[in-house]
Design a protein around this motif. Structure first.
Motif, short mmCIF file in Angstrom:
data_model
loop_
_atom_site.label_atom_id
_atom_site.label_comp_id
_atom_site.label_asym_id
_atom_site.label_seq_id
_atom_site.Cartn_x
_atom_site.Cartn_y
_atom_site.Cartn_z
N LEU A 1 146.01 -34.54 109.74
CA LEU A 1 146.12 -34.13 108.35
C LEU A 1 144.82 -33.47 107.92
O LEU A 1 143.72 -34.00 108.15
CB LEU A 1 146.38 -35.36 107.47
CG LEU A 1 146.44 -35.14 105.96
CD1 LEU A 1 147.63 -34.26 105.58
CD2 LEU A 1 146.50 -36.48 105.22
N LEU A 2 144.92 -32.31 107.27
CA LEU A 2 143.76 -31.62 106.73
C LEU A 2 143.60 -31.98 105.26
O LEU A 2 144.52 -31.77 104.46
CB LEU A 2 143.91 -30.10 106.88
CG LEU A 2 142.76 -29.25 106.37
CD1 LEU A 2 141.46 -29.58 107.11
CD2 LEU A 2 143.08 -27.76 106.53
N THR A 3 142.45 -32.52 104.91
CA THR A 3 142.18 -32.92 103.54
C THR A 3 140.87 -32.30 103.08
O THR A 3 140.15 -31.66 103.86
CB THR A 3 142.08 -34.45 103.40
OG1 THR A 3 140.82 -34.88 103.94
CG2 THR A 3 143.22 -35.14 104.13
N GLU A 4 140.53 -32.54 101.83
CA GLU A 4 139.25 -32.03 101.32
C GLU A 4 138.07 -32.74 101.95
O GLU A 4 136.92 -32.29 101.84
CB GLU A 4 139.19 -32.13 99.79
CG GLU A 4 139.13 -33.54 99.25
CD GLU A 4 140.49 -34.18 99.13
OE1 GLU A 4 140.58 -35.27 98.56
OE2 GLU A 4 141.48 -33.60 99.63
N GLN A 5 138.32 -33.85 102.66
CA GLN A 5 137.26 -34.53 103.41
C GLN A 5 137.20 -34.07 104.87
O GLN A 5 136.41 -34.58 105.64
CB GLN A 5 137.46 -36.05 103.37
CG GLN A 5 136.94 -36.71 102.09
CD GLN A 5 137.85 -36.46 100.91
OE1 GLN A 5 139.06 -36.56 101.05
NE2 GLN A 5 137.29 -36.14 99.76
N GLY A 6 138.04 -33.14 105.24
CA GLY A 6 138.08 -32.67 106.62
C GLY A 6 139.36 -33.10 107.32
O GLY A 6 140.29 -33.60 106.70
N VAL A 7 139.40 -32.91 108.64
CA VAL A 7 140.59 -33.25 109.42
C VAL A 7 140.62 -34.75 109.67
O VAL A 7 139.65 -35.34 110.15
CB VAL A 7 140.60 -32.50 110.76
CG1 VAL A 7 141.80 -32.93 111.59
CG2 VAL A 7 140.62 -30.99 110.53
N GLN A 8 141.75 -35.37 109.33
CA GLN A 8 141.96 -36.81 109.53
C GLN A 8 143.00 -37.01 110.64
O GLN A 8 144.02 -36.32 110.66
CB GLN A 8 142.45 -37.47 108.24
CG GLN A 8 141.58 -37.21 107.03
CD GLN A 8 140.22 -37.87 107.13
OE1 GLN A 8 140.12 -39.05 107.44
NE2 GLN A 8 139.16 -37.10 106.87
N THR A 9 142.73 -37.96 111.53
CA THR A 9 143.64 -38.20 112.66
C THR A 9 143.83 -39.70 112.85
O THR A 9 142.87 -40.48 112.76
CB THR A 9 143.08 -37.60 113.96
OG1 THR A 9 142.84 -36.21 113.79
CG2 THR A 9 144.08 -37.79 115.10
N VAL A 10 145.07 -40.08 113.10
CA VAL A 10 145.36 -41.47 113.45
C VAL A 10 146.38 -41.46 114.58
O VAL A 10 147.28 -40.62 114.61
CB VAL A 10 145.88 -42.26 112.23
CG1 VAL A 10 147.20 -41.71 111.72
CG2 VAL A 10 146.03 -43.74 112.56
N GLU A 11 146.20 -42.37 115.54
CA GLU A 11 147.10 -42.45 116.69
C GLU A 11 147.72 -43.83 116.78
O GLU A 11 147.01 -44.85 116.64
CB GLU A 11 146.34 -42.13 117.98
CG GLU A 11 145.81 -40.70 118.03
CD GLU A 11 145.22 -40.35 119.37
OE1 GLU A 11 144.90 -41.28 120.16
OE2 GLU A 11 145.05 -39.15 119.65
N ALA A 12 149.01 -43.85 117.02
CA ALA A 12 149.75 -45.12 117.11
C ALA A 12 150.44 -45.18 118.47
O ALA A 12 151.41 -44.46 118.72
CB ALA A 12 150.77 -45.23 115.99
N TYR A 13 149.93 -46.04 119.34
CA TYR A 13 150.56 -46.22 120.64
C TYR A 13 151.85 -47.01 120.48
O TYR A 13 151.91 -48.00 119.75
CB TYR A 13 149.60 -46.96 121.59
CG TYR A 13 150.23 -47.29 122.93
CD1 TYR A 13 150.50 -46.29 123.84
CD2 TYR A 13 150.57 -48.60 123.25
CE1 TYR A 13 151.09 -46.58 125.07
CE2 TYR A 13 151.14 -48.91 124.48
CZ TYR A 13 151.41 -47.89 125.38
OH TYR A 13 152.00 -48.18 126.58
N ALA A 14 152.90 -46.55 121.17
CA ALA A 14 154.20 -47.26 121.17
C ALA A 14 154.69 -47.51 119.75
O ALA A 14 155.15 -48.61 119.43
CB ALA A 14 154.10 -48.56 121.96
#
Length: 309
Positions: A153-166
Protein backbone atom coordinates in the motif's frame (compact mmCIF):
# COMPACT_ATOMS: atom_id res chain seq x y z
CA UNK A 1 0.65 7.54 -20.48
CA UNK A 2 -1.20 10.27 -18.60
CA UNK A 3 0.55 11.55 -15.50
CA UNK A 4 -0.62 13.17 -12.36
CA UNK A 5 0.09 16.87 -12.30
CA UNK A 6 1.88 16.76 -8.95
CA UNK A 7 4.78 14.56 -7.85
CA UNK A 8 5.16 13.17 -4.36
CA UNK A 9 3.15 15.96 -2.74
CA UNK A 10 0.08 14.65 -4.55
CA UNK A 11 0.00 12.09 -1.74
CA UNK A 12 -1.72 14.05 1.00
CA UNK A 13 -3.87 12.89 3.86
CA UNK A 14 -6.56 14.21 6.13
CA UNK A 15 -5.17 14.66 9.60
CA UNK A 16 -8.29 12.94 10.91
CA UNK A 17 -8.70 10.07 8.48
CA UNK A 18 -5.18 9.86 7.02
CA UNK A 19 -6.73 9.16 3.63
CA UNK A 20 -4.53 8.94 0.57
CA UNK A 21 -5.70 11.64 -1.81
CA UNK A 22 -4.61 11.60 -5.42
CA UNK A 23 -5.14 15.33 -5.67
CA UNK A 24 -3.47 15.70 -9.04
CA UNK A 25 -5.79 15.00 -11.93
CA UNK A 26 -4.46 12.98 -14.83
CA UNK A 27 -3.68 16.02 -16.88
CA UNK A 28 -3.64 14.68 -20.39
CA UNK A 29 -6.29 11.99 -20.56
CA UNK A 30 -6.56 11.54 -24.30
CA UNK A 31 -7.85 8.00 -24.33
CA UNK A 32 -10.83 6.51 -22.53
CA UNK A 33 -9.05 3.16 -22.52
CA UNK A 34 -6.29 4.64 -20.37
CA UNK A 35 -8.93 5.43 -17.74
CA UNK A 36 -7.25 8.45 -16.14
CA UNK A 37 -8.86 9.31 -12.84
CA UNK A 38 -10.52 12.67 -12.26
CA UNK A 39 -9.48 15.17 -9.62
CA UNK A 40 -10.22 14.59 -5.97
CA UNK A 41 -10.54 17.66 -3.75
CA UNK A 42 -7.63 18.32 -1.41
CA UNK A 43 -8.56 18.00 2.24
CA UNK A 44 -7.96 20.46 5.02
CA UNK A 45 -5.17 19.72 7.46
CA UNK A 46 -2.98 17.89 4.95
CA UNK A 47 0.16 16.25 6.32
CA UNK A 48 3.56 16.23 4.70
CA UNK A 49 5.03 12.92 3.48
CA UNK A 50 7.45 11.42 5.99
CA UNK A 51 8.68 8.37 4.09
CA UNK A 52 10.39 7.56 0.80
CA UNK A 53 7.66 8.26 -1.75
CA UNK A 54 8.32 7.96 -5.48
CA UNK A 55 7.32 10.57 -8.00
CA UNK A 56 3.68 9.87 -8.75
CA UNK A 57 2.67 9.03 -12.31
CA UNK A 58 -0.31 7.17 -13.72
CA UNK A 59 1.70 3.93 -13.49
CA UNK A 60 2.56 4.32 -9.82
CA UNK A 61 1.36 1.31 -7.85
CA UNK A 62 -1.04 2.32 -5.08
CA UNK A 63 -2.35 -1.03 -3.81
CA UNK A 64 -1.52 -4.64 -4.58
CA UNK A 65 -2.24 -8.10 -3.26
CA UNK A 66 0.10 -10.79 -4.56
CA UNK A 67 1.59 -14.10 -3.53
CA UNK A 68 5.07 -15.42 -2.85
CA UNK A 69 6.52 -18.83 -2.09
CA UNK A 70 4.51 -22.00 -1.79
CA UNK A 71 4.98 -25.43 -3.29
CA UNK A 72 5.15 -24.40 -6.95
CA UNK A 73 7.72 -24.60 -9.74
CA UNK A 74 10.41 -21.91 -10.19
CA UNK A 75 8.75 -20.88 -13.47
CA UNK A 76 5.44 -20.37 -11.69
CA UNK A 77 7.15 -18.34 -8.96
CA UNK A 78 8.57 -15.99 -11.60
CA UNK A 79 5.42 -15.62 -13.69
CA UNK A 80 2.72 -15.66 -11.01
CA UNK A 81 0.24 -12.81 -11.36
CA UNK A 82 -0.93 -10.57 -8.51
CA UNK A 83 -4.51 -11.00 -7.37
CA UNK A 84 -5.09 -7.28 -7.90
CA UNK A 85 -3.03 -4.20 -8.75
CA UNK A 86 -4.44 -0.67 -8.38
CA UNK A 87 -2.63 2.27 -9.98
CA UNK A 88 -2.64 6.02 -9.40
CA UNK A 89 -4.55 6.72 -12.62
CA UNK A 90 -7.40 4.46 -11.53
CA UNK A 91 -6.49 1.33 -13.48
CA UNK A 92 -7.25 -1.95 -11.70
CA UNK A 93 -5.62 -5.03 -13.22
CA UNK A 94 -6.73 -8.56 -12.35
CA UNK A 95 -6.71 -11.97 -13.98
CA UNK A 96 -10.00 -12.80 -15.68
CA UNK A 97 -11.69 -16.19 -16.04
CA UNK A 98 -9.51 -19.05 -17.24
CA UNK A 99 -10.44 -21.92 -19.49
CA UNK A 100 -10.30 -25.60 -18.50
CA UNK A 101 -9.27 -26.50 -22.03
CA UNK A 102 -5.90 -28.25 -22.37
CA UNK A 103 -3.52 -27.03 -23.49
CA UNK A 104 -4.53 -23.55 -22.41
CA UNK A 105 -3.70 -20.34 -24.25
CA UNK A 106 -0.16 -18.99 -24.23
CA UNK A 107 -1.23 -15.70 -22.65
CA UNK A 108 -3.05 -15.22 -19.34
CA UNK A 109 -6.42 -13.47 -19.43
CA UNK A 110 -5.50 -10.12 -17.86
CA UNK A 111 -8.29 -7.59 -17.48
CA UNK A 112 -8.22 -3.87 -16.68
CA UNK A 113 -10.99 -1.81 -15.10
CA UNK A 114 -11.04 1.88 -14.25
CA UNK A 115 -11.90 3.79 -11.09
CA UNK A 116 -12.32 7.45 -10.27
CA UNK A 117 -9.81 8.94 -7.83
CA UNK A 118 -12.37 9.00 -5.02
CA UNK A 119 -12.87 5.25 -5.36
CA UNK A 120 -9.11 4.62 -5.37
CA UNK A 121 -9.09 6.50 -2.07
CA UNK A 122 -11.86 4.25 -0.73
CA UNK A 123 -9.75 1.16 -1.45
CA UNK A 124 -6.67 2.75 0.08
CA UNK A 125 -8.53 3.58 3.27
CA UNK A 126 -10.03 0.08 3.32
CA UNK A 127 -6.51 -1.39 3.14
CA UNK A 128 -5.25 0.98 5.82
CA UNK A 129 -8.13 0.04 8.12
CA UNK A 130 -7.39 -3.64 7.51
CA UNK A 131 -3.91 -3.15 8.97
CA UNK A 132 -1.66 -2.91 5.90
CA UNK A 133 1.36 -1.26 7.47
CA UNK A 134 4.99 -2.07 8.07
CA UNK A 135 5.92 -4.10 11.12
CA UNK A 136 2.68 -6.00 11.74
CA UNK A 137 3.33 -9.40 13.36
CA UNK A 138 0.95 -11.98 11.89
CA UNK A 139 2.70 -15.01 13.33
CA UNK A 140 4.02 -18.14 11.66
CA UNK A 141 1.41 -20.91 11.69
CA UNK A 142 2.52 -24.53 11.57
CA UNK A 143 1.47 -25.15 7.97
CA UNK A 144 3.87 -26.63 5.42
CA UNK A 145 4.41 -25.47 1.82
CA UNK A 146 1.77 -22.73 1.89
CA UNK A 147 2.08 -19.49 -0.02
CA UNK A 148 2.47 -16.07 1.57
CA UNK A 149 -0.06 -13.34 0.81
CA UNK A 150 1.62 -9.97 0.48
CA UNK A 151 -0.21 -6.64 0.73
CA UNK A 152 1.44 -3.47 -0.58
CA UNK A 153 0.00 0.00 0.00
CA UNK A 154 1.29 3.47 -0.91
CA UNK A 155 0.50 6.07 1.74
CA UNK A 156 1.67 9.55 2.64
CA UNK A 157 4.14 7.81 4.98
CA UNK A 158 5.61 5.81 2.11
CA UNK A 159 5.17 2.22 0.91
CA UNK A 160 3.65 -0.09 3.53
CA UNK A 161 3.94 -3.88 3.26
CA UNK A 162 2.59 -6.75 5.31
CA UNK A 163 2.96 -10.47 4.61
CA UNK A 164 0.72 -13.25 5.90
CA UNK A 165 1.98 -16.80 5.57
CA UNK A 166 -0.76 -19.40 5.02
CA UNK A 167 -3.47 -16.76 5.25
CA UNK A 168 -6.18 -19.02 3.83
CA UNK A 169 -5.00 -22.21 5.52
CA UNK A 170 -4.40 -21.07 9.10
CA UNK A 171 -7.19 -19.80 11.33
CA UNK A 172 -8.78 -20.49 14.68
CA UNK A 173 -7.46 -22.06 17.84
CA UNK A 174 -5.35 -24.83 16.28
CA UNK A 175 -3.17 -22.53 14.18
CA UNK A 176 -0.56 -21.65 16.81
CA UNK A 177 -1.52 -17.99 16.48
CA UNK A 178 -2.46 -15.54 19.21
CA UNK A 179 -5.98 -14.10 19.37
CA UNK A 180 -4.63 -10.77 18.12
CA UNK A 181 -2.89 -12.40 15.16
CA UNK A 182 -6.06 -14.27 14.22
CA UNK A 183 -8.01 -11.01 14.38
CA UNK A 184 -5.48 -9.18 12.22
CA UNK A 185 -5.47 -12.01 9.69
CA UNK A 186 -9.26 -11.97 9.56
CA UNK A 187 -9.16 -8.27 8.70
CA UNK A 188 -6.80 -8.99 5.80
CA UNK A 189 -8.99 -11.86 4.61
CA UNK A 190 -11.97 -9.50 4.65
CA UNK A 191 -9.91 -7.03 2.58
CA UNK A 192 -9.31 -9.72 -0.04
CA UNK A 193 -13.06 -10.40 -0.15
CA UNK A 194 -13.73 -6.68 -0.66
CA UNK A 195 -11.12 -6.37 -3.43
CA UNK A 196 -12.46 -9.48 -5.15
CA UNK A 197 -15.87 -7.82 -5.72
CA UNK A 198 -15.35 -4.13 -6.41
CA UNK A 199 -18.90 -3.64 -7.67
CA UNK A 200 -20.24 -4.59 -4.26
CA UNK A 201 -17.50 -2.81 -2.32
CA UNK A 202 -17.74 0.50 -4.21
CA UNK A 203 -21.35 0.39 -5.32
CA UNK A 204 -23.19 -0.19 -8.63
CA UNK A 205 -21.80 1.70 -11.59
CA UNK A 206 -18.58 2.75 -9.85
CA UNK A 207 -16.35 0.33 -11.75
CA UNK A 208 -16.07 0.61 -15.51
CA UNK A 209 -16.50 -2.54 -17.58
CA UNK A 210 -13.38 -4.67 -17.84
CA UNK A 211 -11.41 -4.75 -21.08
CA UNK A 212 -8.39 -6.80 -22.13
CA UNK A 213 -5.12 -5.49 -20.73
CA UNK A 214 -2.74 -4.50 -23.52
CA UNK A 215 0.81 -4.70 -22.17
CA UNK A 216 3.58 -2.53 -23.55
CA UNK A 217 6.18 -5.06 -22.35
CA UNK A 218 6.21 -8.82 -21.90
CA UNK A 219 8.50 -11.37 -20.27
CA UNK A 220 9.00 -15.04 -21.04
CA UNK A 221 10.45 -17.78 -18.84
CA UNK A 222 12.05 -20.38 -21.11
CA UNK A 223 13.07 -23.97 -20.47
CA UNK A 224 14.01 -26.83 -22.82
CA UNK A 225 10.92 -28.15 -24.58
CA UNK A 226 9.97 -31.77 -23.99
CA UNK A 227 7.13 -33.76 -25.48
CA UNK A 228 5.04 -34.98 -22.54
CA UNK A 229 3.26 -38.30 -22.86
CA UNK A 230 -0.31 -37.78 -23.97
CA UNK A 231 0.13 -34.16 -25.05
CA UNK A 232 -1.45 -33.29 -28.38
CA UNK A 233 0.87 -32.46 -31.27
CA UNK A 234 2.00 -28.84 -31.35
CA UNK A 235 3.25 -26.68 -34.18
CA UNK A 236 6.77 -25.34 -33.81
CA UNK A 237 6.74 -21.55 -33.78
CA UNK A 238 9.72 -19.23 -34.34
CA UNK A 239 10.35 -17.09 -31.27
CA UNK A 240 10.16 -13.42 -32.36
CA UNK A 241 11.63 -11.88 -29.20
CA UNK A 242 15.14 -11.69 -27.69
CA UNK A 243 17.19 -14.88 -28.00
CA UNK A 244 16.18 -17.69 -25.65
CA UNK A 245 16.70 -18.86 -22.96
CA UNK A 246 17.82 -15.47 -21.62
CA UNK A 247 19.03 -14.50 -18.15
CA UNK A 248 19.38 -17.59 -15.86
CA UNK A 249 16.77 -17.74 -13.12
CA UNK A 250 18.90 -19.59 -10.62
CA UNK A 251 21.85 -21.87 -10.12
CA UNK A 252 21.16 -25.39 -11.31
CA UNK A 253 17.95 -24.42 -13.12
CA UNK A 254 17.66 -25.04 -16.84
CA UNK A 255 15.60 -21.94 -17.42
CA UNK A 256 16.05 -18.31 -18.18
CA UNK A 257 14.01 -15.15 -18.61
CA UNK A 258 13.82 -12.61 -21.41
CA UNK A 259 11.78 -9.43 -21.67
CA UNK A 260 10.66 -7.53 -24.72
CA UNK A 261 9.34 -4.04 -25.31
CA UNK A 262 8.44 -1.82 -28.27
CA UNK A 263 8.15 -3.75 -31.55
CA UNK A 264 9.58 -6.96 -30.09
CA UNK A 265 6.78 -7.06 -27.53
CA UNK A 266 4.19 -6.54 -30.26
CA UNK A 267 5.74 -9.40 -32.26
CA UNK A 268 5.65 -11.76 -29.26
CA UNK A 269 2.06 -10.86 -28.44
CA UNK A 270 0.99 -11.39 -32.06
CA UNK A 271 2.68 -14.80 -32.26
CA UNK A 272 1.19 -15.83 -28.91
CA UNK A 273 -2.35 -15.40 -30.24
CA UNK A 274 -1.91 -18.66 -32.19
CA UNK A 275 0.14 -20.47 -29.56
CA UNK A 276 -0.65 -22.55 -26.48
CA UNK A 277 0.98 -23.01 -23.10
CA UNK A 278 2.95 -26.00 -24.48
CA UNK A 279 3.89 -24.62 -27.91
CA UNK A 280 7.51 -25.46 -28.84
CA UNK A 281 9.14 -22.09 -29.55
CA UNK A 282 12.32 -22.24 -31.66
CA UNK A 283 15.33 -19.99 -31.07
CA UNK A 284 18.87 -20.47 -32.44
CA UNK A 285 18.05 -24.03 -33.52
CA UNK A 286 16.68 -25.14 -30.14
CA UNK A 287 13.14 -25.71 -28.87
CA UNK A 288 11.77 -24.16 -25.69
CA UNK A 289 8.64 -24.08 -23.62
CA UNK A 290 8.00 -20.44 -22.74
CA UNK A 291 5.70 -19.25 -19.98
CA UNK A 292 4.60 -15.78 -21.04
CA UNK A 293 4.01 -13.08 -18.47
CA UNK A 294 2.67 -9.67 -19.58
CA UNK A 295 4.46 -7.01 -17.56
CA UNK A 296 2.26 -4.71 -15.51
CA UNK A 297 2.60 -0.90 -15.63
CA UNK A 298 5.10 -0.85 -12.73
CA UNK A 299 7.18 -3.76 -14.14
CA UNK A 300 9.82 -3.46 -16.86
CA UNK A 301 12.11 -6.49 -16.75
CA UNK A 302 12.69 -10.02 -15.54
CA UNK A 303 14.43 -8.53 -12.49
CA UNK A 304 11.13 -6.93 -11.43
CA UNK A 305 9.48 -10.36 -11.51
CA UNK A 306 12.23 -12.05 -9.54
CA UNK A 307 12.13 -9.36 -6.83
CA UNK A 308 8.52 -10.28 -6.17
CA UNK A 309 8.79 -14.08 -6.56
Amino acid sequence: MPTLTRPARALLGSAAAATLLLTGACANSNSAAQGAAGSAPASAGAVEPTGDIPEITGSTLVLRVDYTGGFVTPAMLATRLPMISVYADGRVITEGPTTKQYPGPALPNLQVQHLEAADVNVLVERARSAGVQNGVDLGQPGVADAQTTRFTLLTEQGVQTVEAYALAEASGGNSGLSAGQVRDRDLLSDLITALSDLQTTLGPGRVKEAVDYQPAEIAGVAMPWQQAEGDPAQTETPWPGPALPGKPLGEGLEMGCVSADAQAAKDVLAAAQNATAITPWTSAGKKYTVQLRPLLPDEHSCDDLMKRA
